[in-house]
Design a protein around this motif. Sequence first.
Motif, PDB file in Angstrom:
ATOM      1  N   ALA A 101       0.873  -1.249  -0.055  1.00  0.00           N
ATOM      2  CA  ALA A 101       0.084  -0.091  -0.185  1.00  0.00           C
ATOM      3  C   ALA A 101       0.612   1.187   0.138  1.00  0.00           C
ATOM      4  O   ALA A 101       0.548   2.363  -0.650  1.00  0.00           O
ATOM      5  N   THR A 102       2.035   1.203   0.809  1.00  0.00           N
ATOM      6  CA  THR A 102       2.888   2.495   0.818  1.00  0.00           C
ATOM      7  C   THR A 102       3.543   2.626  -0.557  1.00  0.00           C
ATOM      8  O   THR A 102       3.695   3.696  -1.105  1.00  0.00           O
ATOM      9  N   GLU A 103       3.843   1.451  -1.314  1.00  0.00           N
ATOM     10  CA  GLU A 103       4.462   1.556  -2.391  1.00  0.00           C
ATOM     11  C   GLU A 103       3.490   2.244  -3.340  1.00  0.00           C
ATOM     12  O   GLU A 103       4.132   3.063  -4.336  1.00  0.00           O
ATOM     13  N   THR A 104       2.338   1.753  -3.475  1.00  0.00           N
ATOM     14  CA  THR A 104       1.342   2.285  -4.334  1.00  0.00           C
ATOM     15  C   THR A 104       1.121   3.865  -4.296  1.00  0.00           C
ATOM     16  O   THR A 104       0.909   4.600  -5.105  1.00  0.00           O
TER      17      THR A 104
ATOM     18  N   ASP B  67      13.436  11.304  -8.145  1.00  0.00           N
ATOM     19  CA  ASP B  67      14.673  12.162  -7.783  1.00  0.00           C
ATOM     20  C   ASP B  67      15.716  11.501  -6.908  1.00  0.00           C
ATOM     21  O   ASP B  67      16.673  11.835  -6.516  1.00  0.00           O
ATOM     22  N   GLN B  68      14.536  11.247  -5.724  1.00  0.00           N
ATOM     23  CA  GLN B  68      15.304  10.653  -4.329  1.00  0.00           C
ATOM     24  C   GLN B  68      16.245   9.637  -4.634  1.00  0.00           C
ATOM     25  O   GLN B  68      16.084   8.882  -5.472  1.00  0.00           O
ATOM     26  N   SER B  69      17.393   9.728  -3.635  1.00  0.00           N
ATOM     27  CA  SER B  69      18.389   8.345  -3.648  1.00  0.00           C
ATOM     28  C   SER B  69      17.463   7.169  -3.184  1.00  0.00           C
ATOM     29  O   SER B  69      16.436   7.431  -2.526  1.00  0.00           O
ATOM     30  N   PRO B  70      18.064   6.104  -3.316  1.00  0.00           N
ATOM     31  CA  PRO B  70      17.515   4.781  -2.763  1.00  0.00           C
ATOM     32  C   PRO B  70      17.170   4.736  -1.185  1.00  0.00           C
ATOM     33  O   PRO B  70      16.256   4.446  -0.686  1.00  0.00           O
ATOM     34  N   GLU B  71      18.108   5.453  -0.623  1.00  0.00           N
ATOM     35  CA  GLU B  71      18.266   5.618   0.823  1.00  0.00           C
ATOM     36  C   GLU B  71      16.913   6.477   1.276  1.00  0.00           C
ATOM     37  O   GLU B  71      16.199   6.185   2.168  1.00  0.00           O
ATOM     38  N   GLU B  72      16.624   7.567   0.426  1.00  0.00           N
ATOM     39  CA  GLU B  72      15.543   8.517   0.844  1.00  0.00           C
ATOM     40  C   GLU B  72      14.140   7.610   0.412  1.00  0.00           C
ATOM     41  O   GLU B  72      13.221   7.770   1.230  1.00  0.00           O
ATOM     42  N   VAL B  73      14.290   6.991  -0.540  1.00  0.00           N
ATOM     43  CA  VAL B  73      12.971   6.181  -0.866  1.00  0.00           C
ATOM     44  C   VAL B  73      12.573   4.994   0.043  1.00  0.00           C
ATOM     45  O   VAL B  73      11.668   4.925   0.636  1.00  0.00           O
ATOM     46  N   VAL B  74      13.726   4.580   0.639  1.00  0.00           N
ATOM     47  CA  VAL B  74      13.788   3.582   2.095  1.00  0.00           C
ATOM     48  C   VAL B  74      13.063   4.305   3.194  1.00  0.00           C
ATOM     49  O   VAL B  74      12.066   3.806   3.787  1.00  0.00           O
ATOM     50  N   GLU B  75      13.302   5.547   3.303  1.00  0.00           N
ATOM     51  CA  GLU B  75      12.815   6.477   4.505  1.00  0.00           C
ATOM     52  C   GLU B  75      11.407   6.647   4.021  1.00  0.00           C
ATOM     53  O   GLU B  75      10.398   6.456   5.121  1.00  0.00           O
ATOM     54  N   LEU B  76      10.971   6.802   3.029  1.00  0.00           N
ATOM     55  CA  LEU B  76       9.497   7.053   2.565  1.00  0.00           C
ATOM     56  C   LEU B  76       8.726   5.821   2.641  1.00  0.00           C
ATOM     57  O   LEU B  76       7.523   5.969   3.306  1.00  0.00           O
ATOM     58  N   LEU B  77       9.503   4.761   2.543  1.00  0.00           N
ATOM     59  CA  LEU B  77       8.680   3.446   2.858  1.00  0.00           C
ATOM     60  C   LEU B  77       8.472   3.200   4.254  1.00  0.00           C
ATOM     61  O   LEU B  77       7.149   3.057   4.673  1.00  0.00           O
ATOM     62  N   LEU B  78       9.476   3.384   4.940  1.00  0.00           N
ATOM     63  CA  LEU B  78       9.315   3.046   6.412  1.00  0.00           C
ATOM     64  C   LEU B  78       8.375   4.184   7.000  1.00  0.00           C
ATOM     65  O   LEU B  78       7.965   3.825   7.932  1.00  0.00           O
ATOM     66  N   ASP B  79       8.254   5.476   6.449  1.00  0.00           N
ATOM     67  CA  ASP B  79       7.424   6.417   7.255  1.00  0.00           C
ATOM     68  C   ASP B  79       5.952   5.706   7.126  1.00  0.00           C
ATOM     69  O   ASP B  79       5.227   6.027   7.818  1.00  0.00           O
ATOM     70  N   GLY B  80       5.775   5.377   5.987  1.00  0.00           N
ATOM     71  CA  GLY B  80       4.395   4.686   5.609  1.00  0.00           C
ATOM     72  C   GLY B  80       3.915   3.519   6.352  1.00  0.00           C
ATOM     73  O   GLY B  80       2.892   3.352   7.162  1.00  0.00           O
ATOM     74  N   VAL B  81       4.907   2.384   6.518  1.00  0.00           N
ATOM     75  CA  VAL B  81       4.703   1.151   7.084  1.00  0.00           C
ATOM     76  C   VAL B  81       4.560   1.320   8.742  1.00  0.00           C
ATOM     77  O   VAL B  81       3.866   0.753   9.179  1.00  0.00           O
ATOM     78  N   VAL B  82       5.576   2.185   9.063  1.00  0.00           N
ATOM     79  CA  VAL B  82       5.556   2.466  10.592  1.00  0.00           C
ATOM     80  C   VAL B  82       4.160   3.137  10.988  1.00  0.00           C
ATOM     81  O   VAL B  82       3.619   2.732  12.183  1.00  0.00           O
TER      82      VAL B  82
END
Length: 208
Positions: A18-21, A58-73
């Motif tokens: 859901a967060t990826e979407t 535009d975000q780095s892979p590390e920044e994308v991971v943080e976006l993912l974590l924001d959503g799932v947390v």
Amino acid sequence: MLWDMDGTLVDTEPYWMATETAIAEEHGGTWTHEDAMSLVGNDLLTSGRYIKDRLGLDQSPEEVVELLLDGVVAKVRHAVPWCAGSRELLLALRKAGVPCGLVTMSYERFVAPILEHLPPETFRVIVTGDMVSQGKPHPEAYLTAAAALGVDAADCVAIEDSPTGARSAESAGCRVLVVPNHVPVPEGPQRVFRDTLEGLTPEDLAAL
């Protein structure tokens, strides 16, 4: 005992999907079921790279991971979706004195709110994706957890739900109890399959 987390202990894969979407929609892209399935069990940086490339972010892979974590947390703080029988088996193992380790490619800040729902020291060892240099399917995470428990990985049973995780545990030398969840898992020489953890006892695991 060595436990995977996402899809094995807790059914959080729908949270990730859901967060990826949501990330894709926010950036004007599309996200397919096949995209989501391809990331199940992956190291988070691998997923971050895939999402960045797939959506042209535009975000780095590390920044994308943080976006993912924001959503799932945020989602897991609202509700922890335990897999059927997982919490009961984990607590039975604790009561029986069987040392358990958690081996997950999720990061510590996602793991912490889940562990808040378990008694202290339920997991004697916790290895997260941000603690290892090589994620699953590399065996590093399982070898690290076994060493921290003071045992040989060949003397451990690992519980996994994905092909990536099963390969990681098998490569480390573990016997692997596979409970497929969102993706099919092929047969393997060190793999035993069950449809669910419901009704499973510490004695059943000892027989493996």
